[in-house]
Scaffold this motif. Structure first.
Motif, PDB file in Angstrom:
ATOM      1  N   VAL A   1       0.719  -1.299  -0.046  1.00 34.15           N
ATOM      2  CA  VAL A   1      -0.157   0.016   0.073  1.00 34.15           C
ATOM      3  C   VAL A   1       0.786   1.267   0.013  1.00 34.15           C
ATOM      4  O   VAL A   1       0.494   2.355  -0.649  1.00 34.15           O
ATOM      5  N   ALA A   2       1.929   1.268   0.776  1.00 26.76           N
ATOM      6  CA  ALA A   2       3.090   2.442   1.036  1.00 26.76           C
ATOM      7  C   ALA A   2       3.589   2.711  -0.307  1.00 26.76           C
ATOM      8  O   ALA A   2       3.512   3.740  -0.879  1.00 26.76           O
ATOM      9  N   VAL A   3       4.024   1.695  -0.813  1.00 26.06           N
ATOM     10  CA  VAL A   3       4.863   1.878  -2.253  1.00 26.06           C
ATOM     11  C   VAL A   3       3.833   2.125  -3.383  1.00 26.06           C
ATOM     12  O   VAL A   3       3.981   3.090  -4.187  1.00 26.06           O
ATOM     13  N   GLY A   4       2.497   1.454  -3.092  1.00 24.56           N
ATOM     14  CA  GLY A   4       1.692   1.758  -4.480  1.00 24.56           C
ATOM     15  C   GLY A   4       1.248   3.063  -4.409  1.00 24.56           C
ATOM     16  O   GLY A   4       1.159   3.854  -5.402  1.00 24.56           O
ATOM     17  N   GLY A   5       0.957   3.773  -3.289  1.00 20.43           N
ATOM     18  CA  GLY A   5       0.407   5.093  -3.150  1.00 20.43           C
ATOM     19  C   GLY A   5       1.787   6.052  -3.619  1.00 20.43           C
ATOM     20  O   GLY A   5       1.207   6.974  -4.437  1.00 20.43           O
ATOM     21  N   PHE A   6       2.780   5.843  -3.004  1.00 20.71           N
ATOM     22  CA  PHE A   6       3.810   7.019  -3.340  1.00 20.71           C
ATOM     23  C   PHE A   6       4.379   6.770  -4.851  1.00 20.71           C
ATOM     24  O   PHE A   6       4.321   7.813  -5.662  1.00 20.71           O
ATOM     25  N   THR A   7       4.391   5.495  -5.326  1.00 17.17           N
ATOM     26  CA  THR A   7       5.064   5.240  -6.663  1.00 17.17           C
ATOM     27  C   THR A   7       3.806   5.560  -7.819  1.00 17.17           C
ATOM     28  O   THR A   7       4.334   6.364  -8.705  1.00 17.17           O
ATOM     29  N   PHE A   8       2.669   4.968  -7.534  1.00 15.64           N
ATOM     30  CA  PHE A   8       1.873   5.600  -8.849  1.00 15.64           C
ATOM     31  C   PHE A   8       1.665   7.147  -8.919  1.00 15.64           C
ATOM     32  O   PHE A   8       1.396   7.527  -9.806  1.00 15.64           O
ATOM     33  N   SER A   9       1.265   7.713  -7.590  1.00 19.64           N
ATOM     34  CA  SER A   9       0.966   8.936  -7.637  1.00 19.64           C
ATOM     35  C   SER A   9       2.187   9.961  -8.167  1.00 19.64           C
ATOM     36  O   SER A   9       2.016  10.913  -8.906  1.00 19.64           O
ATOM     37  N   ALA A  10       3.293   9.619  -7.734  1.00 17.05           N
ATOM     38  CA  ALA A  10       4.502  10.382  -8.277  1.00 17.05           C
ATOM     39  C   ALA A  10       4.564  10.122  -9.820  1.00 17.05           C
ATOM     40  O   ALA A  10       5.038  11.100 -10.396  1.00 17.05           O
ATOM     41  N   SER A  11       4.682   8.928 -10.071  1.00 13.72           N
ATOM     42  CA  SER A  11       4.659   8.465 -11.581  1.00 13.72           C
ATOM     43  C   SER A  11       3.589   9.285 -12.589  1.00 13.72           C
ATOM     44  O   SER A  11       3.979  10.011 -13.467  1.00 13.72           O
ATOM     45  N   PHE A  12       2.377   9.038 -12.091  1.00 13.66           N
ATOM     46  CA  PHE A  12       1.180   9.713 -12.707  1.00 13.66           C
ATOM     47  C   PHE A  12       1.380  11.213 -12.821  1.00 13.66           C
ATOM     48  O   PHE A  12       1.182  11.784 -13.789  1.00 13.66           O
ATOM     49  N   GLY A  13       1.571  11.861 -11.519  1.00 16.05           N
ATOM     50  CA  GLY A  13       1.732  13.287 -11.561  1.00 16.05           C
ATOM     51  C   GLY A  13       2.917  13.772 -12.468  1.00 16.05           C
ATOM     52  O   GLY A  13       2.715  14.757 -13.287  1.00 16.05           O
ATOM     53  N   SER A  14       3.856  13.144 -12.205  1.00 17.21           N
ATOM     54  CA  SER A  14       5.171  13.435 -13.481  1.00 17.21           C
ATOM     55  C   SER A  14       4.768  13.605 -14.921  1.00 17.21           C
ATOM     56  O   SER A  14       4.976  14.349 -15.523  1.00 17.21           O
ATOM     57  N   LEU A  15       4.199  12.401 -15.286  1.00 22.64           N
ATOM     58  CA  LEU A  15       3.890  12.072 -16.731  1.00 22.64           C
ATOM     59  C   LEU A  15       2.550  12.965 -17.125  1.00 22.64           C
ATOM     60  O   LEU A  15       2.418  13.579 -17.992  1.00 22.64           O
ATOM     61  N   TRP A  16       1.654  13.266 -16.017  1.00 22.08           N
ATOM     62  CA  TRP A  16       0.743  14.051 -16.435  1.00 22.08           C
ATOM     63  C   TRP A  16       1.007  15.431 -16.709  1.00 22.08           C
ATOM     64  O   TRP A  16       0.495  16.291 -17.781  1.00 22.08           O
ATOM     65  N   VAL A  17       2.089  15.942 -15.799  1.00 23.76           N
ATOM     66  CA  VAL A  17       2.875  17.349 -16.369  1.00 23.76           C
ATOM     67  C   VAL A  17       3.363  17.469 -17.625  1.00 23.76           C
ATOM     68  O   VAL A  17       3.177  18.220 -18.270  1.00 23.76           O
ATOM     69  N   MET A  18       4.192  16.172 -17.904  1.00 18.08           N
ATOM     70  CA  MET A  18       4.743  16.337 -19.032  1.00 18.08           C
ATOM     71  C   MET A  18       3.741  16.401 -20.321  1.00 18.08           C
ATOM     72  O   MET A  18       4.114  16.833 -21.201  1.00 18.08           O
ATOM     73  N   LYS A  19       2.515  15.418 -20.075  1.00 19.39           N
ATOM     74  CA  LYS A  19       1.733  15.474 -21.274  1.00 19.39           C
ATOM     75  C   LYS A  19       0.825  16.772 -21.325  1.00 19.39           C
ATOM     76  O   LYS A  19       0.801  17.157 -22.448  1.00 19.39           O
ATOM     77  N   ARG A  20       0.746  17.715 -20.109  1.00 21.08           N
ATOM     78  CA  ARG A  20      -0.058  18.850 -20.616  1.00 21.08           C
ATOM     79  C   ARG A  20       0.912  19.700 -20.867  1.00 21.08           C
ATOM     80  O   ARG A  20       0.285  20.779 -21.730  1.00 21.08           O
ATOM     81  N   VAL A  21       2.107  19.901 -20.600  1.00 23.14           N
ATOM     82  CA  VAL A  21       3.034  20.811 -20.994  1.00 23.14           C
ATOM     83  C   VAL A  21       3.660  20.651 -22.320  1.00 23.14           C
ATOM     84  O   VAL A  21       3.920  21.344 -23.232  1.00 23.14           O
ATOM     85  N   TRP A  22       4.178  19.422 -22.627  1.00 21.81           N
ATOM     86  CA  TRP A  22       4.854  19.096 -24.052  1.00 21.81           C
ATOM     87  C   TRP A  22       4.293  18.110 -24.776  1.00 21.81           C
ATOM     88  O   TRP A  22       4.453  17.933 -25.975  1.00 21.81           O
ATOM     89  N   GLY A  23       3.511  17.068 -24.341  1.00 25.67           N
ATOM     90  CA  GLY A  23       2.965  15.967 -24.742  1.00 25.67           C
ATOM     91  C   GLY A  23       3.740  14.867 -24.948  1.00 25.67           C
ATOM     92  O   GLY A  23       4.989  15.010 -25.373  1.00 25.67           O
ATOM     93  N   ILE A  24       3.248  13.723 -24.482  1.00 26.13           N
ATOM     94  CA  ILE A  24       4.153  12.563 -24.596  1.00 26.13           C
ATOM     95  C   ILE A  24       3.877  11.346 -25.645  1.00 26.13           C
ATOM     96  O   ILE A  24       4.527  10.402 -25.670  1.00 26.13           O
ATOM     97  N   ARG A  25       2.638  11.822 -26.266  1.00 23.40           N
ATOM     98  CA  ARG A  25       2.444  10.479 -27.395  1.00 23.40           C
ATOM     99  C   ARG A  25       2.873  11.268 -28.514  1.00 23.40           C
ATOM    100  O   ARG A  25       2.633  12.391 -29.135  1.00 23.40           O
TER     101      ARG A  25
END
Length: 469
Positions: free
Chosen positions: A381-405
């Motif tokens: 639970v601890a690793v899942g919450g930290f890693t998924f939120s940090a990864s999703f948040g980072s990739l979401w910012v990249m997607k909104r600012v520059w586009g990742i696809r």
């Protein structure tokens, strides 16, 4: 030479050899992922393994190794950044006092290849549609995320280690984390063009080279003998000499059970003994036994591996059914099986082996207590919450600012030619002197479906690829 120095020398030789075996797993990922994806993306898919390992190696030396294994507090290492030669050659001294049996440099080499494996897992679910720059950019971020949870579970001062979490070689730290980031990326990228029809039903997009996938799986199985046994970090573990041999045994029989479980499950569920599902069964079993390999009896290793084979098949189908496009099956093989392996350790850990490793207690089957199982669940639970939120948040910012696809026309043409200027299999797309479709091979009666001849002056524009039926 004093016996203590001889032991350190033997430990160092073993750990460095194990690290080399784990690094060779990058070749396994390259073959596996290229084989399970389409020809037009083969060079891109395989080549990014070199790129991301290069990025990971430098970032981990500069910052990640200090975060993971530097002296600090229960949440993060706070020293050992940009280490000098003196710090890396020291044994059991600050800032890497964790490594008491090998020089810190050997510790770095062994741990960085683990970070590289976790990062390689991420791209399986993002294959064939992510922009090239995303690999190094998110690679830097994920290496840091990975280093934080490594400290929690593997460093003697980490808070989850202190609670007794058992993750011998990284079902949670390496595989579950990689799968969580892969899931975040797959959700943000969306499915490949043509993967799902208008009715939401999945269309098969088979890989272009099953022998590559088989070879990749065999290489990964081979490399796992560095992955799990090498995690002893020495030739003496607790009061057992050569304990790494026992770890190798449990690793091997779990993988064997996974192969049988995977192909049997495919035969029952899909009505065909699908080769790719057998390969996924092997890998899922190896993922699951990674946490348990030093803690469980041989019979339990077989159970863990066999169940993992079923998880691989059912998990891949489930992920697809809920609308997630995961070309390599990373979420099921590394994520779901990582969860199973972590929890299974809490079920089957032998008390004497846990005592020998000085980590946690016996599992539910032996003690009747849910304590160890609870600790394992807390870690997930601890690793899942930290890693998924940090990864999703980072990739979401990249997607909104520059586009990742990549753009649709780029995806349709293929990432090899669009991102790198050349196909991985150029003879199938353009005239190559002495290649297929030329006069040199005219006696074979071969010709390209696109009508190219040896005198064609240019490459025609890519045409949209019809959705597989």
């Amino acid at each position: 030479m004093p016996s203590k120095d001889l032991l350190i020398a033997a430990n160092t030789i073993w750990v460095v050899i194990a690290a080399i075996l784990v690094m060779f797993m990058q070749a396994g990922f390259a073959f596996l992922e290229a084989g399970l994806t389409r020809m037009k993306n083969a060079a891109h898919i395989a080549g990014k393994n070199v790129l991301i390992f290069a990025v990971c190696s430098i970032v981990y030396w500069a910052v990640g190794f200090g975060i993971a294994f530097g002296d600090g507090n229960s949440f993060v290492g706070t020293s050992g950044f940009f280490p000098s030669s003196n710090e890396l050659l020291a044994i059991g001294q600050a800032p890497y006092s964790f490594f008491t049996g090998i020089p810190a440099a050997s510790g770095y080499l062994f741990e960085v290849v683990f970070a590289g494996v976790s990062l390689a897992i991420v791209w399986g679910a993002m294959a064939e549609r992510a922009k090239l720059w995303v690999y190094p950019a998110f690679g830097v971020i994920f290496t840091l995320i990975y280093s934080v949870t490594s400290h929690w579970i593997w460093h003697a001062g980490g808070w989850l280690f202190g609670k007794g979490m058992q993750d011998f070689a990284g079902s949670t730290v390496v595989h579950y984390q990689g799968a969580l980031a892969a899931l975040a990326g797959a959700l943000l990228l969306g499915p490949r063009i043509g993967k799902f029809g208008r009715d939401g039903r999945a269309n098969p997009i088979p890989g272009h080279n099953m022998p590559y996938a088989v070879l990749g799986t065999i290489i990964l199985w081979f490399g796992w003998f560095g992955f799990n046994p090498g995690s002893t970090l020495g030739v003496v573990t607790g009061d057992r000499i050569g304990y790494f041999g026992y770890v190798a045994l449990t690793t091997n029989i779990a993988a064997a059970a996974g192969a049988i479980g995977g192909i049997a499950s495919a035969w029952l569920i899909l009505r065909k003994p699908d080769v790719s599902m057998m390969l996924n069964g092997v890998l899922a079993a190896l993922v699951a036994i990674t946490a348990a390999s030093g803690f469980v009896a041989p019979w339990a290793a077989i159970v863990i591996g066999g169940v993992s084979g079923w998880i691989a098949v059912a998990g891949v189908l489930f992920v697809e059914r809920i609308g997630i496009d995961d070309p390599i099956g990373a979420v099921a093989v590394h994520g779901m099986s990582g969860v199973w392996g972590t929890l299974a350790t809490g079920l089957f850990a032998v008390p004497a082996l846990a005592s020998n490793l000085a980590t946690g207690t016996g599992g539910l089957v032996y003690t009747g207590s849910f304590h160890q199982l609870g600790v394992q669940a807390l870690g997930l639970v601890a690793v899942g919450g930290f890693t998924f939120s940090a990864s999703f948040g980072s990739l979401w910012v990249m997607k909104r600012v520059w586009g990742i696809r990549v753009e649709p026309e780029t995806e349709t043409a293929g990432l090899d030619v669009s991102e790198h200027g050349m196909w991985g299999y150029p003879e199938f797309y353009i005239p190559v002197p002495g290649g297929y479709g030329t006069e040199t091979h005219g006696h074979l009666g071969l010709s390209h479906g696109n009508g190219h001849t040896s005198t064609a002056p240019a490459v025609p524009a890519a045409q949209p690829e019809p959705a597989p039926g």
